[in-house]
Each structure stands twice: as structure tokens, then as C-alpha cells.
Design a protein around this motif. Structure first.
Motif, PDB file in Angstrom:
ATOM      1  N   TYR A   1      49.220  43.338  41.768  1.00  0.00           N
ATOM      2  CA  TYR A   1      48.056  42.919  42.173  1.00  0.00           C
ATOM      3  C   TYR A   1      47.171  43.718  43.169  1.00  0.00           C
ATOM      4  CZ  TYR A   1      43.396  40.336  42.721  1.00  0.00           C
ATOM      5  OH  TYR A   1      42.014  40.055  42.831  1.00  0.00           O
TER       6      TYR A   1
ATOM      7  N   THR B   1      45.517  47.214  34.972  1.00  0.00           N
ATOM      8  CA  THR B   1      46.596  48.095  35.881  1.00  0.00           C
ATOM      9  C   THR B   1      47.498  47.045  36.217  1.00  0.00           C
ATOM     10  OG1 THR B   1      45.059  49.792  36.268  1.00  0.00           O
ATOM     11  CG2 THR B   1      46.950  49.868  37.286  1.00  0.00           C
TER      12      THR B   1
ATOM     13  N   PRO C   1      46.188  47.901  42.519  1.00  0.00           N
ATOM     14  CA  PRO C   1      44.945  48.684  41.995  1.00  0.00           C
ATOM     15  C   PRO C   1      43.655  47.866  42.658  1.00  0.00           C
ATOM     16  CG  PRO C   1      46.198  47.166  40.602  1.00  0.00           C
ATOM     17  CD  PRO C   1      47.031  47.251  41.607  1.00  0.00           C
ATOM     18  N   VAL C   2      43.596  46.489  43.162  1.00  0.00           N
ATOM     19  CA  VAL C   2      42.472  46.003  43.505  1.00  0.00           C
ATOM     20  C   VAL C   2      41.977  46.587  44.580  1.00  0.00           C
ATOM     21  CG1 VAL C   2      41.648  44.035  44.961  1.00  0.00           C
ATOM     22  CG2 VAL C   2      42.900  43.686  42.747  1.00  0.00           C
TER      23      VAL C   2
ATOM     24  N   GLU D   1      48.020  55.503  39.176  1.00  0.00           N
ATOM     25  CA  GLU D   1      48.769  54.530  39.841  1.00  0.00           C
ATOM     26  C   GLU D   1      50.175  53.886  39.376  1.00  0.00           C
ATOM     27  OE1 GLU D   1      45.084  51.635  41.288  1.00  0.00           O
ATOM     28  OE2 GLU D   1      45.042  52.490  39.055  1.00  0.00           O
TER      29      GLU D   1
ATOM     30  N   HIS E   1      41.062  47.043  37.633  1.00  0.00           N
ATOM     31  CA  HIS E   1      42.102  46.431  38.285  1.00  0.00           C
ATOM     32  C   HIS E   1      42.959  45.492  37.431  1.00  0.00           C
ATOM     33  CE1 HIS E   1      39.828  42.923  39.424  1.00  0.00           C
ATOM     34  NE2 HIS E   1      40.973  42.213  39.432  1.00  0.00           N
TER      35      HIS E   1
END
Length: 422
Positions: free
Chosen positions: A145, A248, A148-149, A363, A245
Motif C-alpha cells: 500500500y 497497483t 504506490p500511494v 513499480e 494506487h
């Protein structure tokens, strides 16, 4: 009610979230069938075979603007969707998507994502460094978490300290994306309103004090193509923040869960990191973060696989079913990173293909490279793990795992390390 009309209801049932694939296979036996449990209980034709899904994703008679759906099950349809490009058709879609995309990547900024690579590598390394000394942790909360955030906040120019605030709205929107009750619809619309208000204020601040970020560029665009209208800009900003996000997180969570269930492949990746890009593609096929697309309507009568779909009704495209269609993929229920010609539907296809696919790939590739090399003797604590409520955006809510240790980070000079840390 026929047997066919109950399958989508079972897929939506949380009890089947951990393994919906037998149900997708059952649905695939009838490539096109009417299902009572469509979005907002309106009912929809569900298309579940690969060839037919791809054809419809490229068919201009399939609309993304649900205001063009005239009536379903005797109910008039109205659209509460925001004015983001994914909710529109050409030419409006093409114009708005270009106005956003020109600040994000090719053809105008082809170097932008590669310039972000060192920052993403550093973030991945830092997150794993923080796990050193721990023998048990939740990979979602501690890694999948925040990665990507942090990246999407950096790209858009959203203050990372606002994450607790927009996480509430994102959760409400995702969990109620297939709202079936009045309360769920109310929660969805409230979250959408709150997010729009927040993004409108943020856009205005970036217009007054622009920086080198996507929101500033869109808000101050003086190109000949014209600046995106305010309502579209606010909606697009909210879309990119959430979509940038959520999927991902699911990609990394689904991928690591799959690798933990296939320890021989995980071990091989440690020694053959050149297989990681193909592994990411296979995860996108085998456990796609987006399981289905429900927001489509027919602009004309369409014949698909011997079934006539009427004009003005809703259509659901079952990407997860298409990704395991044996007519397209040999031995489709086997996880195979060396699969050839893997033209999966993990990012969709056609004019609405995922805007952020290159970023998500980068990512995930960086993340898996570090995870498989640095996590010693990883194993699941709970299998299956708890899943997020949404049947559309499917992924583990938590992924509790144990390790022998989290190894030191690799050096840029390591010849086996495929990521440039310079």
C-alpha cells in the motif's frame, strides 16, 4: 430463474472472493448471457470469453457513457459518474485523455517515468529496510500500500500527509463501486463529493503556486490544445489519485501471494531476475487486479457469439474469465512466467486501456525484484488471506507472512541486479 442468472451473484458473494475462478469458468460455458445482478441491480449481459471481450473493447458501438443506456429492467438509467475521461466516449474521451497523458508520458514526455525510477527504487529499498529485524509482518500495510500511494502522491502533487483523509474516500468508493443498496449508493456519492471538493481545492492551490507535478501542469496548461475544463480536471485528478494506487496495491498483493504459493518459481526468480518482467505479466493474467468492467452500454444492437445484445442495455466484460480462456491460453489455470504470447487483459484494451500501465509495470517489477531477493524463507501465515470486499477490484486486504530475515539491500554494482540505482 435459470442457472446462468445466478453465477454473477455467486461471484459477487464475498464467500467466493478467495477463488472465483471456477465460477468464471462456469460462466464462460455461455460466452454471452443475461445476468440479473448487474451494476446497481440493473442487470447486464456478461461477456466472458477472450476473443469476444477483446472485440467489444474495440467496438465503437460499446459506450462508456452510461447516460446512453436508455432503460434496463424497466428502470431509467441516470449517470452519477464524474466527468473523467473513462466515463466518456470519443471525441470527448480522446481529447481529455490526451490533455492528461501529455504531461505523464509519450509522446511529449517520453523520459518522465524513467526519471522516476531511482525514486521508486529508493522507496522500495526504504520500505524493506524498515522491516529488517521483523520476523512477521503484513505485506499490504507495510509495503504494497505505501509504495504506490507515495508514488502517485509524488506524481500528482498531493500532500502525502493527507493520505489518512483520502484513504477513507477511496475505500468507500471502491467498496461501493458495485453498489446494490441505497445505503451503499449514498456512501459512494458522499465519498465522491468529498473527494471532488478536496481535489478542487488542491487544483486551485497548484494553479496559484505551481510546481513540477501533474496537477500543476494540467491546471496551468497554456498549450494550443487548451486547458482541461475545471469539472473535468477535478474529476480526472480524483480518478488518477485513486486508480493510480488501488490497482497497483492489488497487483503487488496478488503477485506476492501467487509467488508464495509457488515457492519453486520464487526461488528461481532470485537467481534469474530477468524473468521478473514476464512474471509481472503473468500475474496480470493469472490474478488480475481488475476482474471485470461493468460500466459499458450498447449504442446499437450487437451480435456476439451467436447472441444478440439489444441496444441501450448494460454490458459487463469479465476480464478475469477471458484471462483464463483455454481458447486463448494453453493450460490457463497454471501460473507460468515463461508463458509466450501473453496478451492478457490485465490492463484492458482499446481506447480505454489503463492510463497508468507503464507506471504499474515499473513499480511491480522493482518491487518483486527486491522482495524475492531480500525476503529469506518467506511463507504465508494465513492462506487464503482476507480479501477486500470489492469483487471488481480484487486483492488481499492483508497478507500476513513470516520470514527468516529481511536481507540487506543490494548494491548498484551487483551485476545480477537489473535496476539502475545511480
Amino acid at each position: 430463474m435459470s442457472q446462468d442468472t445466478t453465477i454473477l451473484r455467486q461471484i459477487y458473494d464475498y464467500a467466493n472472493r478467495a477463488n472465483p475462478y471456477p465460477l468464471w469458468a462456469k460462466l464462460r460455458e455461455t460466452p454471452v448471457c443475461w445476468q440479473e445482478d448487474g451494476p446497481d441491480e440493473a442487470g447486464a449481459y456478461v461477456v466472458s470469453t477472450y476473443r469476444e471481450i477483446v472485440a467489444l473493447l474495440h467496438d465503437p458501438r460499446i459506450s462508456s457513457d452510461l447516460r446512453k443506456s436508455v432503460q434496463t429492467r424497466g428502470r431509467p438509467r441516470t449517470s452519477t459518474a464524474p466527468f473523467s475521461f473513462i466515463s466518456l466516449d470519443p471525441p470527448e474521451h480522446d481529447r481529455l485523455r490526451y490533455q492528461a497523458m501529455r504531461h505523464f508520458g509519450p509522446p511529449e514526455r517520453p523520459e518522465y517515468l524513467e526519471q522516476l525510477r531511482p525514486e521508486i527504487v529508493h522507496l522500495v529499498t526504504t520500505l524493506l529496510d524498515q522491516l529488517q529485524g521483523q520476523r512477521q509482518f503484513d505485506l499490504i500495510d507495510s509495503f504494497a500500500y505505501p509504495l504506490p500511494v507515495t508514488v502517485i502522491c509524488r506524481i500528482l502533487g498531493v500532500p502525502l500527509e493527507d493520505e489518512p483523509q483520502f484513504r477513507v474516500w477511496a475505500t468507500a468508493l471502491i467498496e461501493n463501486i458495485s453498489a446494490q443498496t441505497e445505503e451503499q449508493r449514498r456512501q459512494r456519492e458522499q465519498a465522491r463529493s468529498d473527494l471532488s471538493q478536496y481535489m478542487a481545492g488542491l487544483v486551485e492551490r497548484h494553479r496559484e503556486h505551481p510546481g513540477d507535478d501533474l496537477l500543476s501542469r494540467m491546471a496551468t496548461d497554456t498549450s494550443t490544445e487548451g486547458r482541461m475544463a475545471e469539472s473535468y480536471l477535478v474529476a480526472t485528478a480524483g480518478l488518477l489519485l485513486i486508480a493510480g494506487h488501488v490497482t497497483t496495491v492489488n497487483l503487488i498483493g496478488n503477485g506476492m501471494l501467487t509467488l508464495l504459493r509457488h515457492p519453486a518459481i520464487l526461488e528461481r526468480l532470485r537467481n534469474e531476475p530477468n524473468l521478473i518482467p514476464a512474471t509481472v505479466e503473468e500475474v496480470l493474467r493469472y490474478e488480475p487486479p481488475v476482474q471485470l468492467i461493468s460500466q459499458r452500454a450498447t449504442l446499437d444492437e450487437i451480435s456476439v457469439a451467436g447472441t444478440t445484445i439489444p441496444k441501450g442495455v448494460l454490458v459487463t466484460l469479465a476480464l478475469a474469465a477471458g484471462n483464463r480462456d483455454p481458447a486463448q491460453f494453453a493450460d490457463p489455470d497454471r501460473f507460468d512466467p515463461e508463458r509466450r504470447d501473453n496478451e492478457h487483459l490485465g490492463f484492458g484494451s482499446g481506447i480505454h486501456i489503463c492510463f497508468g500501465a507503464p507506471l504499474a509495470r515499473m513499480e511491480a517489477q522493482i518491487a518483486f525484484t527486491e522482495l524475492v531477493r531480500r525476503l529469506s524463507q518467506p511463507s504465508l501465515v494465513v492462506d487464503p488471506p482476507p480479501y477486500r470486499p470489492s469483487p471488481l477490484l480484487r486483492g488481499p486486504e492483508h497478507l500476513l507472512m513470516t520470514v527468516e530475515e529481511v536481507r540487506e539491500s543490494l548494491r548498484a554494482s551487483d551485476p545480477y541486479y537489473p535496476i539502475n540505482l545511480q
